[in-house]
Design an enzyme around this catalytic site. Structure first.
Site, PDB file in Angstrom:
ATOM      1  N   TYR A  17       0.794  -1.240   0.000  1.00  0.00           N
ATOM      2  CA  TYR A  17       0.000   0.000   0.000  1.00  0.00           C
ATOM      3  C   TYR A  17       0.822   1.283   0.000  1.00  0.00           C
ATOM      4  O   TYR A  17       0.254   2.372  -0.043  1.00  0.00           O
ATOM      5  CB  TYR A  17      -0.935   0.007   1.224  1.00  0.00           C
ATOM      6  CG  TYR A  17      -1.889  -1.156   1.247  1.00  0.00           C
ATOM      7  CD1 TYR A  17      -2.851  -1.306   0.249  1.00  0.00           C
ATOM      8  CD2 TYR A  17      -1.827  -2.122   2.244  1.00  0.00           C
ATOM      9  CE1 TYR A  17      -3.731  -2.375   0.249  1.00  0.00           C
ATOM     10  CE2 TYR A  17      -2.707  -3.195   2.258  1.00  0.00           C
ATOM     11  CZ  TYR A  17      -3.655  -3.319   1.254  1.00  0.00           C
ATOM     12  OH  TYR A  17      -4.523  -4.374   1.263  1.00  0.00           O
ATOM     13  N   ASN A  26     -12.267   3.620  -4.187  1.00  0.00           N
ATOM     14  CA  ASN A  26     -11.518   2.496  -3.656  1.00  0.00           C
ATOM     15  C   ASN A  26     -12.273   2.040  -2.414  1.00  0.00           C
ATOM     16  O   ASN A  26     -12.037   2.548  -1.315  1.00  0.00           O
ATOM     17  CB  ASN A  26     -10.091   2.908  -3.293  1.00  0.00           C
ATOM     18  CG  ASN A  26      -9.288   1.716  -2.773  1.00  0.00           C
ATOM     19  OD1 ASN A  26      -9.846   0.650  -2.512  1.00  0.00           O
ATOM     20  ND2 ASN A  26      -7.996   1.904  -2.616  1.00  0.00           N
ATOM     21  N   HIS A  36     -15.043  -6.503  -2.774  1.00  0.00           N
ATOM     22  CA  HIS A  36     -15.092  -7.918  -3.106  1.00  0.00           C
ATOM     23  C   HIS A  36     -16.416  -8.589  -2.737  1.00  0.00           C
ATOM     24  O   HIS A  36     -16.653  -9.716  -3.141  1.00  0.00           O
ATOM     25  CB  HIS A  36     -13.916  -8.640  -2.434  1.00  0.00           C
ATOM     26  CG  HIS A  36     -12.598  -7.926  -2.625  1.00  0.00           C
ATOM     27  ND1 HIS A  36     -12.087  -7.644  -3.878  1.00  0.00           N
ATOM     28  CD2 HIS A  36     -11.710  -7.379  -1.733  1.00  0.00           C
ATOM     29  CE1 HIS A  36     -10.931  -6.984  -3.735  1.00  0.00           C
ATOM     30  NE2 HIS A  36     -10.697  -6.808  -2.455  1.00  0.00           N
ATOM     31  N   ASP A  76     -25.213  -1.654  -5.597  1.00  0.00           N
ATOM     32  CA  ASP A  76     -26.531  -1.089  -5.891  1.00  0.00           C
ATOM     33  C   ASP A  76     -26.507   0.435  -5.793  1.00  0.00           C
ATOM     34  O   ASP A  76     -27.092   1.137  -6.622  1.00  0.00           O
ATOM     35  CB  ASP A  76     -27.583  -1.651  -4.924  1.00  0.00           C
ATOM     36  CG  ASP A  76     -28.011  -3.071  -5.279  1.00  0.00           C
ATOM     37  OD1 ASP A  76     -27.679  -3.534  -6.397  1.00  0.00           O
ATOM     38  OD2 ASP A  76     -28.672  -3.722  -4.454  1.00  0.00           O
ATOM     39  N   HIS A 109      -7.422   0.516  -6.915  1.00  0.00           N
ATOM     40  CA  HIS A 109      -6.794  -0.152  -5.768  1.00  0.00           C
ATOM     41  C   HIS A 109      -5.308   0.165  -5.778  1.00  0.00           C
ATOM     42  O   HIS A 109      -4.676   0.157  -6.842  1.00  0.00           O
ATOM     43  CB  HIS A 109      -7.002  -1.668  -5.840  1.00  0.00           C
ATOM     44  CG  HIS A 109      -8.441  -2.021  -5.893  1.00  0.00           C
ATOM     45  ND1 HIS A 109      -9.250  -1.980  -4.777  1.00  0.00           N
ATOM     46  CD2 HIS A 109      -9.235  -2.349  -6.938  1.00  0.00           C
ATOM     47  CE1 HIS A 109     -10.483  -2.285  -5.142  1.00  0.00           C
ATOM     48  NE2 HIS A 109     -10.508  -2.506  -6.444  1.00  0.00           N
ATOM     49  N   SER A 133      -2.954  -1.752  -4.264  1.00  0.00           N
ATOM     50  CA  SER A 133      -2.253  -3.019  -4.486  1.00  0.00           C
ATOM     51  C   SER A 133      -2.821  -3.696  -5.731  1.00  0.00           C
ATOM     52  O   SER A 133      -3.889  -3.318  -6.227  1.00  0.00           O
ATOM     53  CB  SER A 133      -2.418  -3.924  -3.260  1.00  0.00           C
ATOM     54  OG  SER A 133      -3.777  -4.296  -3.111  1.00  0.00           O
ATOM     55  N   ARG A 135      -9.751 -11.652  -3.560  1.00  0.00           N
ATOM     56  CA  ARG A 135      -9.591 -10.241  -3.951  1.00  0.00           C
ATOM     57  C   ARG A 135      -9.742 -10.041  -5.466  1.00  0.00           C
ATOM     58  O   ARG A 135      -9.793  -8.913  -5.936  1.00  0.00           O
ATOM     59  CB  ARG A 135      -8.222  -9.710  -3.511  1.00  0.00           C
ATOM     60  CG  ARG A 135      -8.073  -9.575  -2.021  1.00  0.00           C
ATOM     61  CD  ARG A 135      -6.779  -8.878  -1.675  1.00  0.00           C
ATOM     62  NE  ARG A 135      -6.323  -9.241  -0.341  1.00  0.00           N
ATOM     63  CZ  ARG A 135      -6.656  -8.582   0.772  1.00  0.00           C
ATOM     64  NH1 ARG A 135      -7.421  -7.517   0.720  1.00  0.00           N
ATOM     65  NH2 ARG A 135      -6.211  -8.987   1.944  1.00  0.00           N
TER      66      ARG A 135
HETATM   67  C1  DQA Z   1      -7.397  -2.333  -1.594  1.00  0.00           C
HETATM   68  C2  DQA Z   1      -7.375  -3.829  -1.903  1.00  0.00           C
HETATM   69  C3  DQA Z   1      -8.410  -4.573  -1.086  1.00  0.00           C
HETATM   70  O1  DQA Z   1      -8.387  -5.957  -1.395  1.00  0.00           O
HETATM   71  C4  DQA Z   1      -8.103  -4.397   0.390  1.00  0.00           C
HETATM   72  O2  DQA Z   1      -9.088  -5.057   1.169  1.00  0.00           O
HETATM   73  C5  DQA Z   1      -7.959  -2.981   0.792  1.00  0.00           C
HETATM   74  C6  DQA Z   1      -7.264  -2.066  -0.105  1.00  0.00           C
HETATM   75  C7  DQA Z   1      -6.247  -1.602  -2.302  1.00  0.00           C
HETATM   76  O3  DQA Z   1      -6.316  -0.378  -2.424  1.00  0.00           O
HETATM   77  O4  DQA Z   1      -5.295  -2.251  -2.725  1.00  0.00           O
HETATM   78  O5  DQA Z   1      -8.346  -2.585   1.882  1.00  0.00           O
HETATM   79  O6  DQA Z   1      -8.623  -1.792  -2.063  1.00  0.00           O
END
Ligand code: DQA
Length: 158
Positions: free
Chosen positions: A27, A78, A84, A91, A104, A106, A115
């Site tokens: 991150y 995000n 997920h 909705d 995201h 990551s 994920r």
């Molecule tokens: C995330 C990826 C998600 O899987 C994770 O639960 C996060 C951050 C990301 O920005 O990489 O909290 O959204």
């Protein structure tokens, strides 16, 4: 481009207020505040007026989406792990009916299998994943392109 700057809402979901404490390899090291300042700087350079929202409460995220139309021209979201599985957010995004980009920090496609599922992806015109904080600059660029494209399409349509 329209005369007024485009208004783009950047929404951060659950646990993203903990950036700076989370795995830096996944991150990065910026706090959410630092990330938002970087996004704000990049957005303004591109002629975008950004607004920001973060919550750890799913219902609050949903209610923000309900309130967006009329206040934002597009949304960059995000939702963290809600991405997920949170059908309520899907909705609400559908109800918001705004151009949306999923992002995201990551690379969710190269992590745990759960994920790889996104309940919002097909409502979004683009997804950016695995580019860290720099992905947000690209998000702003892509949103601007999409809004310009929609403006031109509207003009052609009369
Ligand atoms: C995330 C990826 C998600 O899987 C994770 O639960 C996060 C951050 C990301 O920005 O990489 O909290 O959204």
């Amino acid at each position: 481009m329209s005369a007024a700057p485009y208004r783009v809402e950047v929404m951060h979901g659950v646990n993203l207020d903990q950036l700076g404490r989370r795995d830096p390899l996944l991150y990065g090291t910026l706090t959410l505040g630092e990330l938002e300042r970087q996004i704000e700087h990049d957005a303004r350079e591109l002629g975008i007026e950004p607004s920001f929202f973060h919550t750890n409460h799913e219902g609050a995220f949903v209610e923000r989406l309900h309130a967006l139309s009329g206040h934002a021209d597009a949304v960059v979201l995000n939702p963290g792990s809600w991405t997920h599985y949170a059908w309520s957010i899907r909705d609400a995004l559908e109800i918001a009916a705004l151009p949306a980009l999923e992002i995201h920090l990551s690379d969710v496609q190269r992590r745990e299998p759960w994920r790889r599922v996104s309940v919002i992806a097909d409502l979004c015109f683009a997804t950016i994943s695995g580019r860290g904080p720099d992905g947000y600059r690209d998000a702003m660029l892509q949103v601007r392109e999409e809004l310009v494209r929609l403006d031109h399409a509207r003009e052609r349509g009369g």
